[in-house]
Design a protein around this motif. Structure first.
Motif, PDB file in Angstrom:
ATOM      1  N   ARG A 218       0.861  -1.191   0.000  1.00 59.05           N
ATOM      2  CA  ARG A 218       0.000   0.000   0.000  1.00 59.05           C
ATOM      3  C   ARG A 218       0.893   1.235   0.000  1.00 59.05           C
ATOM      4  O   ARG A 218       1.805   1.331   0.815  1.00 59.05           O
ATOM      5  N   VAL A 219       0.609   2.175  -0.905  1.00 61.08           N
ATOM      6  CA  VAL A 219       1.507   3.304  -1.099  1.00 61.08           C
ATOM      7  C   VAL A 219       0.716   4.593  -1.221  1.00 61.08           C
ATOM      8  O   VAL A 219      -0.298   4.644  -1.932  1.00 61.08           O
ATOM      9  N   LEU A 220       1.178   5.631  -0.527  1.00 56.89           N
ATOM     10  CA  LEU A 220       0.789   7.008  -0.804  1.00 56.89           C
ATOM     11  C   LEU A 220       1.938   7.607  -1.600  1.00 56.89           C
ATOM     12  O   LEU A 220       3.046   7.768  -1.080  1.00 56.89           O
ATOM     13  N   ASP A 221       1.689   7.917  -2.864  1.00 59.67           N
ATOM     14  CA  ASP A 221       2.758   8.267  -3.792  1.00 59.67           C
ATOM     15  C   ASP A 221       2.750   9.764  -4.103  1.00 59.67           C
ATOM     16  O   ASP A 221       1.781  10.294  -4.642  1.00 59.67           O
ATOM     17  N   LYS A 222       3.842  10.416  -3.758  1.00 58.31           N
ATOM     18  CA  LYS A 222       4.015  11.830  -4.066  1.00 58.31           C
ATOM     19  C   LYS A 222       5.510  12.132  -4.104  1.00 58.31           C
ATOM     20  O   LYS A 222       6.311  11.367  -3.542  1.00 58.31           O
ATOM     21  N   PRO A 223       5.928  13.218  -4.755  1.00 57.81           N
ATOM     22  CA  PRO A 223       7.346  13.595  -4.722  1.00 57.81           C
ATOM     23  C   PRO A 223       7.758  13.939  -3.294  1.00 57.81           C
ATOM     24  O   PRO A 223       6.892  14.209  -2.453  1.00 57.81           O
ATOM     25  N   PRO A 224       9.071  13.956  -2.993  1.00 57.97           N
ATOM     26  CA  PRO A 224      10.197  13.742  -3.913  1.00 57.97           C
ATOM     27  C   PRO A 224      10.512  12.260  -4.096  1.00 57.97           C
ATOM     28  O   PRO A 224      10.096  11.417  -3.299  1.00 57.97           O
ATOM     29  N   TYR A 225      11.268  11.953  -5.168  1.00 57.92           N
ATOM     30  CA  TYR A 225      11.664  10.600  -5.467  1.00 57.92           C
ATOM     31  C   TYR A 225      13.179  10.482  -5.425  1.00 57.92           C
ATOM     32  O   TYR A 225      13.904  11.421  -5.752  1.00 57.92           O
ATOM     33  N   ILE A 226      13.640   9.292  -5.047  1.00 61.00           N
ATOM     34  CA  ILE A 226      15.077   9.016  -5.050  1.00 61.00           C
ATOM     35  C   ILE A 226      15.544   8.709  -6.469  1.00 61.00           C
ATOM     36  O   ILE A 226      16.519   9.257  -6.968  1.00 61.00           O
ATOM     37  N   ARG A 227      14.837   7.805  -7.127  1.00 61.61           N
ATOM     38  CA  ARG A 227      15.174   7.390  -8.480  1.00 61.61           C
ATOM     39  C   ARG A 227      13.894   7.149  -9.247  1.00 61.61           C
ATOM     40  O   ARG A 227      12.811   7.087  -8.674  1.00 61.61           O
ATOM     41  N   ARG A 228      14.031   6.976 -10.554  1.00 71.57           N
ATOM     42  CA  ARG A 228      12.889   6.578 -11.366  1.00 71.57           C
ATOM     43  C   ARG A 228      12.414   5.208 -10.888  1.00 71.57           C
ATOM     44  O   ARG A 228      13.196   4.371 -10.433  1.00 71.57           O
ATOM     45  N   SER A 229      11.116   4.972 -10.988  1.00 70.80           N
ATOM     46  CA  SER A 229      10.572   3.690 -10.562  1.00 70.80           C
ATOM     47  C   SER A 229      11.091   2.571 -11.462  1.00 70.80           C
ATOM     48  O   SER A 229      11.493   2.804 -12.608  1.00 70.80           O
ATOM     49  N   ASP A 230      11.081   1.355 -10.931  1.00 71.64           N
ATOM     50  CA  ASP A 230      11.535   0.181 -11.668  1.00 71.64           C
ATOM     51  C   ASP A 230      10.320  -0.675 -12.004  1.00 71.64           C
ATOM     52  O   ASP A 230       9.843  -1.433 -11.158  1.00 71.64           O
ATOM     53  N   PRO A 231       9.780  -0.555 -13.232  1.00 68.89           N
ATOM     54  CA  PRO A 231       8.568  -1.306 -13.575  1.00 68.89           C
ATOM     55  C   PRO A 231       8.716  -2.809 -13.383  1.00 68.89           C
ATOM     56  O   PRO A 231       7.753  -3.481 -13.017  1.00 68.89           O
ATOM     57  N   GLU A 232       9.914  -3.342 -13.616  1.00 69.36           N
ATOM     58  CA  GLU A 232      10.089  -4.786 -13.515  1.00 69.36           C
ATOM     59  C   GLU A 232       9.802  -5.289 -12.105  1.00 69.36           C
ATOM     60  O   GLU A 232       9.226  -6.362 -11.925  1.00 69.36           O
ATOM     61  N   LEU A 233      10.192  -4.515 -11.085  1.00 70.70           N
ATOM     62  CA  LEU A 233       9.960  -4.938  -9.709  1.00 70.70           C
ATOM     63  C   LEU A 233       8.468  -5.018  -9.407  1.00 70.70           C
ATOM     64  O   LEU A 233       7.989  -5.996  -8.830  1.00 70.70           O
ATOM     65  N   GLU A 234       7.723  -3.972  -9.777  1.00 70.54           N
ATOM     66  CA  GLU A 234       6.293  -3.968  -9.474  1.00 70.54           C
ATOM     67  C   GLU A 234       5.552  -5.004 -10.294  1.00 70.54           C
ATOM     68  O   GLU A 234       4.681  -5.708  -9.775  1.00 70.54           O
TER      69      GLU A 234
END
Length: 321
Positions: free
Chosen positions: A141-157
């Motif tokens: 479960r995620v509340l998603d908002k900036p800031p980000y460390i890196r671009r997301s990794d689609p393969e993991l999700e």
């Protein structure tokens, strides 16, 4: 010419010498330990030690006499058996995690150390988040908002969704202003992610099963430190916070609906409720600002609404959202 180590069998626990010898034995027969070592540029004693380790793992067959030739075991049988052995070891190790955690807590300097850990540094945070994603079993479960460390990794999700992990994500509306992120969200939604959106979120938050929560130490434009929260009343409260915002959020419309007018209205209303301006909605939907304004007027007329908010209420009643 000596072969190069690829590390392709690192997950099976093979060292460099062992992998090189095994791969070489798959392509040749009738060589002694000394001849194998010479072919790969390693001393005979070193080759013999690596061959002995491979024999213990069941990947090669020992010669019946000193100086005799070595041969590789059939990989379909040998590697499968080794995989099963490694999986058993991993399950046993996982079973010891609780015991290790109790030991860790007993040696902590204070009660806070038992429940909350501070992780600093962008690389450390990124590696921790990757490890948590790889270890999730049931739900994320995620509340998603900036800031980000890196671009997301689609393969993991996508891998997690593929193994049956339930994923629920509430995105802050500004995330939807990035076309690349929108494309990722639509990809995840197509694979099973449940995505919703709100105009604003109070914080970044990730809940991994009922075991961990990850959130920033402080708000700001950079993410330098995070808190890792273990099972406690604090973790329960964070889970309750997520559920509260999840219940208030609006569903992000799927990109592959076969009912185009209905899907257009759903997407329009979702983006309006998310707080995007007409100009941002126009960019998002690939139309002009004037077209967005016309669609909004059509929806208001359709529901007899005097404001956009009233149109949203009527749309929800009509099951458009």
């Amino acid at each position: 010419m000596a072969e190069q180590w690829t590390g392709r069998f690192g997950g099976l626990g093979l060292a460099a010498d062992q992998e090189l010898l095994y791969l070489h034995l798959l392509t040749t027969t009738g060589l002694s330990a000394g001849q194998l070592g010479a072919a790969l540029g390693m001393a005979a004693e070193r080759a013999l030690a690596a061959l002995g380790a491979l024999a213990d793992l069941g990947l090669v067959e020992r010669p019946v006499a000193d100086g005799a030739v070595w041969s590789a075991a059939a990989p379909d049988v040998a590697l499968e058996e080794l995989l099963l052995r490694r999986e058993l070891e991993l399950r046993r190790t996982r079973g010891r995690i609780t015991e290790l955690l109790r030991t860790y807590r007993r040696t902590s300097t204070g009660p806070e150390g038992e429940l909350v850990e501070v992780i600093t540094g962008r690389d450390s945070i990124a590696e921790l988040w990757r490890s948590l994603q790889l270890g999730v079993r049931h739900q994320l479960r995620v509340l998603d908002k900036p800031p980000y460390i890196r671009r997301s990794d689609p393969e993991l999700e996508l891998a997690a969704l593929g193994r049956g992990v339930r994923m629920r994500v509430v995105y802050e509306s500004q995330v939807l202003r990035d076309p690349e992120r929108v494309a990722e969200i639509q990809l995840y939604a197509g694979a099973g992610e449940q995505a919703r959106v709100l105009p604003e979120l109070p914080l970044k938050l990730a809940l991994v099963d009922d075991r961990w929560a990850l959130l920033p130490v402080s708000s700001g434009t950079e993410l330098q430190s995070v808190l890792l929260v273990r099972p406690s009343s604090l973790l329960d409260a964070l889970a309750g916070l997520f559920e509260l915002y999840w219940s208030r959020a609006m569903r992000v419309p799927a990109a592959d609906s076969t009912d185009l007018p209905r899907d257009r209205h759903r997407q329009l209303l979702t983006l309006l409720a998310a707080g995007l301006t007409d100009e941002s909605i126009a960019r998002q939907m690939g139309v002009s600002t004037r077209t967005v304004q016309r669609w909004v007027r059509e929806l208001m007329d359709r529901f007899g609404a005097r404001t956009r908010f009233q149109a949203g209420i009527q749309a929800a009643r009509a099951d458009l959202l």
